[in-house]
Design an enzyme around this catalytic site. Structure first.
Site: not given
Ligand code: HOZ
Length: 434
Positions: A147, A270, A242
């Site tokens: 992802y 992050k 990534d």
């Molecule tokens: N895409 C995030 C986990 N892989 C979740 C992001 C969120 O819900 O804060």
């Protein structure tokens, strides 16, 4: 007559669903995969969280990675308070951005030039545009279950929320856009070789999570990563790591330092925002020079390099450079994983787990998965039972069998021991479901 008490949490969720689709601002948070009501939080400190009804939890999401020094770290909070007094945003350059670029370049030297953005999604989307502008090619290669944020071209066979809901492709992405995205199986070296020999000279870039954290945790095979590097070099395709999740978390220099492989470009997010919205992309100077105002690839953002967010990131990066920070984080995460494996064994539950730095994966299957197909072998019902028992005991895990977990430097031995004790109870419950 029995009186049913409605918690503040339930009331908030009920009302949120009227105004916010699904009651949440990011789909995984809705608990749809595990069932039940999402937890609404009001406070965090160190390794702990408190929900709106006052219940305490040990946090293993850590905002999906950024809170690597723990919640509300006093050094970070003080710096943010101080810088906020000077205005929250200028929409113009500041010295703080330069400090951040210098620090990123020092810790991740492959990032010769850097541009700051406000999220991981922006970072990956922009990196791909630059790679396409640099090569003059359109095709983009990604791996099944990885992802890279929610830009159109990347929502093809994607992980995280899409995997949680069993729909790896999103509606709303035009077929013409998705047609330029080619997907391969993670860790499948032969498939990589076959694709490059067929159309290597049409590939603009390959984007990869060098340790996957969005289909649960999947670790790369060294041969796979090395072959990927070689093929990109041979065919003039831009290799993008990534490292939004892995950056500064699996190693101070990210996965590229851990595995000693130099990508052409890197995306970050992050941890570099310390909990505030910051992303970054960067890499080889010849590639980054294609960006406006120097080159013809356009990319911009009013809040890019926001002084408050950058300050939270700078302070966080300062703290994680302490001697042995990553050695301790890695050891603590391993302690958790080993304890969980042992507890499952005692209960007779089919389970495995592994960690890389401060990231971990829990799998309700015999072996740690190496691909999307293997991830799907994990017993989702067992995970859900385990998840809810842990939540009842005050352990907050990602609400999906397809997300990685995160440990912070604030997680103490007592936290780990408490978690393993709770897991013994949870595994005993899972065992009854056999
Ligand atoms: N895409 C995030 C986990 N892989 C979740 C992001 C969120 O819900 O804060």
């Amino acid at each position: 007559m029995a009186i049913t008490m409605t918690s503040i949490n339930e009331t908030l969720f009920e009302k949120s669903q009227q105004l916010i689709p699904g009651g949440v601002n990011s789909p995984v948070r809705a608990f749809r995969s595990v069932g039940g009501t999402p937890v609404f939080f009001k406070k965090g400190l160190g390794s702990k969280l408190w929900d709106v009804d006052g219940k305490e939890y040990i946090d293993y999401i850590n905002s999906w990675g950024p809170m690597i020094v723990g919640h509300a770290h006093p050094v970070v909070i003080k710096a943010v308070q101080e810088v906020a007094e000077n205005s929250l945003s200028f929409g113009a350059p500041t010295g703080l951005e330069l400090e951040m670029a210098e620090l990123i370049n020092k810790l991740v030297p492959s990032m010769e030039q850097v541009r700051l953005v406000s999220s991981g999604t922006e970072a990956t989307m922009s990196a791909i545009r630059v790679a396409r502008g640099f090569t003059g090619r359109s095709k983009l290669v990604k791996f099944e279950g990885c992802y890279h944020g929610h830009s159109d071209a990347l929502l093809v066979k994607a992980g995280s929320g899409l995997l949680t809901f069993g729909e790896p492709d999103s509606a709303g992405v035009p077929a013409e856009v998705a047609a330029h995205t080619l997907t391969l199986e993670y860790n499948n070296t032969q498939a990589l070789k076959d694709l490059f020999s067929k159309m290597g000279d049409e590939i603009a870039c390959v984007i990869i999570e060098p340790v996957v954290g969005n289909m649960n945790l999947v670790v790369p095979h060294m041969e796979f990563l090395q072959t990927l590097r070689e093929l990109c070099t041979k065919h003039g395709a831009v290799l993008i790591f990534d490292e939004v999740m892995t950056g500064f978390r699996v190693h101070l220099g990210g996965a590229q330092a851990l595995y000693n492989i130099k990508p052409d470009m890197t995306t970050l997010g992050k941890v570099i925002g310390g909990g505030l919205p910051v992303g970054a992309f960067g890499g080889r100077k010849d590639i980054m020079s294609c960006l406006a105002p120097l080159g013809k690839v356009y990319q911009a953002g009013t809040l890019s390099g926001n002084p408050v967010a950058v300050t939270a990131g700078l302070k966080t990066l300062e703290l994680i450079q302490a001697p042995d920070f990553h050695a301790k984080l890695t050891a603590q995460t391993k302690k958790l994983v080993d304890g969980l494996i042992e507890a499952a064994k005692e209960a007779g539950v089919i389970f495995n787990a592994q960690s890389v730095g401060g990231m971990f994966g829990l799998y309700f299957c015999e072996k740690c998965p190496a691909s999307f197909h293997e991830v799907m072998q994990s017993n989702k019902e067992h995970f859900n039972k385990f998840f809810h028992s842990m939540l009842d005991s005050g352990i907050y895990l990602g609400p999906s069998a397809f997300e990685a977990g995160f440990v912070s430097a604030a997680h103490s031995d007592a936290d780990i021991a408490f978690t393993i004790a709770a897991a013994k109870k949870a595994f005993a419950l899972v065992a009854t479901a056999h």
